[in-house]
Design an enzyme around this catalytic site. Sequence first.
Site, PDB file in Angstrom:
ATOM      1  N   HIS A  89       0.861  -1.190   0.000  1.00  0.00           N
ATOM      2  CA  HIS A  89       0.000   0.000   0.000  1.00  0.00           C
ATOM      3  C   HIS A  89       0.898   1.241   0.000  1.00  0.00           C
ATOM      4  O   HIS A  89       1.953   1.246   0.628  1.00  0.00           O
ATOM      5  CB  HIS A  89      -0.916  -0.019   1.229  1.00  0.00           C
ATOM      6  CG  HIS A  89      -1.986   1.031   1.160  1.00  0.00           C
ATOM      7  ND1 HIS A  89      -1.743   2.366   1.393  1.00  0.00           N
ATOM      8  CD2 HIS A  89      -3.303   0.941   0.841  1.00  0.00           C
ATOM      9  CE1 HIS A  89      -2.875   3.049   1.239  1.00  0.00           C
ATOM     10  NE2 HIS A  89      -3.832   2.204   0.900  1.00  0.00           N
ATOM     11  N   GLU A  91       0.777   3.888   1.544  1.00  0.00           N
ATOM     12  CA  GLU A  91       1.096   4.415   2.878  1.00  0.00           C
ATOM     13  C   GLU A  91       2.240   3.631   3.512  1.00  0.00           C
ATOM     14  O   GLU A  91       3.027   4.167   4.287  1.00  0.00           O
ATOM     15  CB  GLU A  91      -0.167   4.416   3.755  1.00  0.00           C
ATOM     16  CG  GLU A  91      -1.111   5.537   3.318  1.00  0.00           C
ATOM     17  CD  GLU A  91      -2.580   5.287   3.574  1.00  0.00           C
ATOM     18  OE1 GLU A  91      -2.925   4.392   4.370  1.00  0.00           O
ATOM     19  OE2 GLU A  91      -3.404   5.995   2.954  1.00  0.00           O
ATOM     20  N   GLY A 165      -7.602   9.095  -0.394  1.00  0.00           N
ATOM     21  CA  GLY A 165      -8.026   9.933   0.727  1.00  0.00           C
ATOM     22  C   GLY A 165      -8.118  11.413   0.400  1.00  0.00           C
ATOM     23  O   GLY A 165      -8.208  12.250   1.302  1.00  0.00           O
ATOM     24  N   SER A 203     -10.368   7.212  -3.391  1.00  0.00           N
ATOM     25  CA  SER A 203     -11.578   8.042  -3.255  1.00  0.00           C
ATOM     26  C   SER A 203     -12.810   7.450  -3.940  1.00  0.00           C
ATOM     27  O   SER A 203     -13.628   8.182  -4.507  1.00  0.00           O
ATOM     28  CB  SER A 203     -11.300   9.469  -3.762  1.00  0.00           C
ATOM     29  OG  SER A 203     -10.305  10.080  -2.959  1.00  0.00           O
TER      30      SER A 203
HETATM   31  C1  PEP Z   1      -6.960   3.082   0.340  1.00  0.00           C
HETATM   32  O1  PEP Z   1      -6.756   3.174   1.534  1.00  0.00           O
HETATM   33  O2  PEP Z   1      -6.445   2.150  -0.282  1.00  0.00           O
HETATM   34  C2  PEP Z   1      -7.832   4.051  -0.308  1.00  0.00           C
HETATM   35  C3  PEP Z   1      -8.061   3.947  -1.593  1.00  0.00           C
HETATM   36  O3  PEP Z   1      -8.360   5.041   0.484  1.00  0.00           O
HETATM   37  P1  PEP Z   1      -9.575   6.039   0.090  1.00  0.00           P
HETATM   38  O4  PEP Z   1     -10.682   5.184  -0.464  1.00  0.00           O
HETATM   39  O5  PEP Z   1      -9.948   6.678   1.392  1.00  0.00           O
HETATM   40  O6  PEP Z   1      -9.071   6.990  -0.935  1.00  0.00           O
END
Ligand code: PEP
Length: 243
Positions: A89, A91, A165, A203
């Site tokens: 991911h 992050e 996000g 998102s």
């Molecule tokens: C994610 O955490 O993989 C993600 C896509 O987050 P969000 O849907 O909040 O953009």
Amino acid sequence: MPRKIPAGNWKMNGLQSTLSELKTLEDKHGDADIAILICPPFTLISACEDTPFDIGGQDCHTAESGAHTGDISAEMLADAGASYVLVGHSERRTDHGETDALIAAKAQAAYNAGLIAVICIGETLQEREAGKTLDVIDTQLAGSVPDKADAQNTVIAYEPVWAIGTGKVPTTAQIADVHAHIRRRLQDRFTDGAEFTLLYGGSVKGSNAADIFAVPNVDGALVGGASLTAADFSPIIVALESA
Ligand code: PEP
């Protein structure tokens, strides 16, 4: 055929009290035709065992066990009731400096434990604006996806970092371009490349899910914020069921 998967990534959110959201989701979608994947924090994996949903970890270590304080092995995730694990991911790539090689090793550890690896890839805004999106995708696919990957043990999640996000979503044409490219690369490399499930993430909400799921080669979504409540996640599941 690729499997359709609505996947929720709860990230570092979720307490015992949050499990009531899963109960609500179960009441609405407990007998859905498609398998729903929930990736809660490690602390809630065992507690999710009685739900009808597939459960995934959000990361794993490359080793089966050992002196790695604070880490979780793929074997431990499987033991706790998980059948999937997210690896790579953005992050994790950003916060923990994870490299493609490390991510490939984590995916291999997932296979060794009998887990399905959801391997996340995607470009930053700077890379997109520099016209490097497909180069980044190629590098990440080549480096993060092990040779032992196949359509049964691996799901690819395309998540443009700038869309995670932020409320910013690529156009459906941009998603289509990248997903078609990923599909071609998988077909070049794996005999069952046409069968891999490809998720879009970034998102996704009830309001844009149907348009995103109409894009060729989009087989589902990896959803962060909108997976935290049944009220927000349910319309995404409905949109995928009818896609
Ligand atoms: C994610 O955490 O993989 C993600 C896509 O987050 P969000 O849907 O909040 O953009």
